[in-house]
Design an enzyme around this catalytic site. Structure first.
Site, PDB file in Angstrom:
ATOM      1  N   GLY A   1       0.828  -1.198   0.000  1.00 42.15           N
ATOM      2  CA  GLY A   1       0.000   0.000   0.000  1.00 42.15           C
ATOM      3  C   GLY A   1       0.860   1.244   0.000  1.00 42.15           C
ATOM      4  O   GLY A   1       1.778   1.392  -0.808  1.00 42.15           O
ATOM      5  N   ASP A   2       0.603   2.153   0.945  1.00 39.99           N
ATOM      6  CA  ASP A   2       1.386   3.389   1.030  1.00 39.99           C
ATOM      7  C   ASP A   2       2.316   3.358   2.241  1.00 39.99           C
ATOM      8  O   ASP A   2       2.703   4.400   2.772  1.00 39.99           O
ATOM      9  CB  ASP A   2       0.453   4.604   1.116  1.00 39.99           C
ATOM     10  CG  ASP A   2      -0.410   4.588   2.388  1.00 39.99           C
ATOM     11  OD1 ASP A   2      -0.404   3.551   3.078  1.00 39.99           O
ATOM     12  OD2 ASP A   2      -1.060   5.605   2.667  1.00 39.99           O
ATOM     13  N   GLU A   3       2.702   2.175   2.689  1.00 41.72           N
ATOM     14  CA  GLU A   3       3.510   2.012   3.885  1.00 41.72           C
ATOM     15  C   GLU A   3       4.962   1.697   3.519  1.00 41.72           C
ATOM     16  O   GLU A   3       5.240   0.780   2.744  1.00 41.72           O
ATOM     17  CB  GLU A   3       2.951   0.892   4.761  1.00 41.72           C
ATOM     18  CG  GLU A   3       1.532   1.162   5.259  1.00 41.72           C
ATOM     19  CD  GLU A   3       0.958  -0.010   6.028  1.00 41.72           C
ATOM     20  OE1 GLU A   3       1.533  -1.112   5.934  1.00 41.72           O
ATOM     21  OE2 GLU A   3      -0.054   0.179   6.719  1.00 41.72           O
TER      22      GLU A   3
END
Length: 226
Positions: free
Chosen positions: A210-212
């Site tokens: 994801g955006d991690e």
């Protein structure tokens, strides 16, 4: 005899491998169509020539020791070799089979070179995908955990500190919803590139999904330095 020779040549030209026949001096007596492609010469220009007369030494040095060994030991020898030829990387498995006369002398040597470049590339791609994020090229969770384990051992041994930073992107879902996932992917790639650009070569940045993102910093003398 001519009909049999033509049938023999037709059959060997249909083999998806390089098939060659050497004389006792390691000169070509026969080369199939794939062999002519490898050596970059028409069939009739190959007869009577040697591998090392046609290819660079950085190529022939990878597989010819097996051919020389087959001649000296009079036994089947094999070798794997990876090299770059005419701008293309090739991986081959070479097998050489000596054919002896009644007196035990070498009459000829059969050589079969199997090109497994595509299989090697597939294996390398699968190995990469197992440890790296396909979108950003960064290490994934599994490689990060492996590096963290090693980093903790080094920190303990060197009496130094290491830091783990966890980052995620605020409102990233809005980017995907308003501009599309393709734009979101570009944003993630840009973030990965910028983070990598401000880290040392000894540090690790990974994308967990994801955006991690996670950053692993090593060899710090103090918390303030981290």
């Amino acid at each position: 005899i001519k009909a049999n020779e033509q049938l023999f040549r037709l059959a060997l030209n249909g083999i998806p491998d390089v098939f060659v026949i050497y004389d006792a001096e390691l000169r070509f007596k026969f080369v199939n169509g794939h062999g002519a492609e490898l050596f970059g010469k028409p069939y009739f220009e190959l007869l009577g020539r040697r591998d090392d007369e046609l290819l660079p030494v950085e190529v022939t040095s990878r597989y010819m020791p097996a051919l020389l060994s087959a001649r000296s030991t009079k036994s089947t020898q094999s070798a794997e070799a990876t090299f770059v030829l005419r701008g293309r990387q090739l991986s081959i498995n070479a097998t050489y089979v000596p054919m002896l006369d009644n007196a035990g002398n070498i009459r000829q040597i059969l050589g079969i070179l199997h090109d497994f470049t595509k299989r090697r590339q597939t294996e390398e791609r699968m190995a990469f995908m197992a440890q790296y994020d396909a979108l950003t090229g960064l290490p994934n969770r599994y490689l990060l955990l492996d590096r963290m384990e090693a980093a903790m051992q080094r920190a303990k041994r060197n009496n130094s500190l290491l830091g783990v930073l966890f980052l995620d992107l605020d409102r990233f879902k809005q980017i995907n919803d308003t501009h599309g996932h393709a734009t979101g992917d570009i944003l993630l790639q840009q973030v990965a590139e910028r983070l990598a650009g401000v880290l040392r070569a000894t540090d690790t940045i990974a994308r967990l999904g994801g955006d991690e993102f996670t950053v692993l910093l090593e060899n710090a003398a103090s918390v303030e330095e981290l």
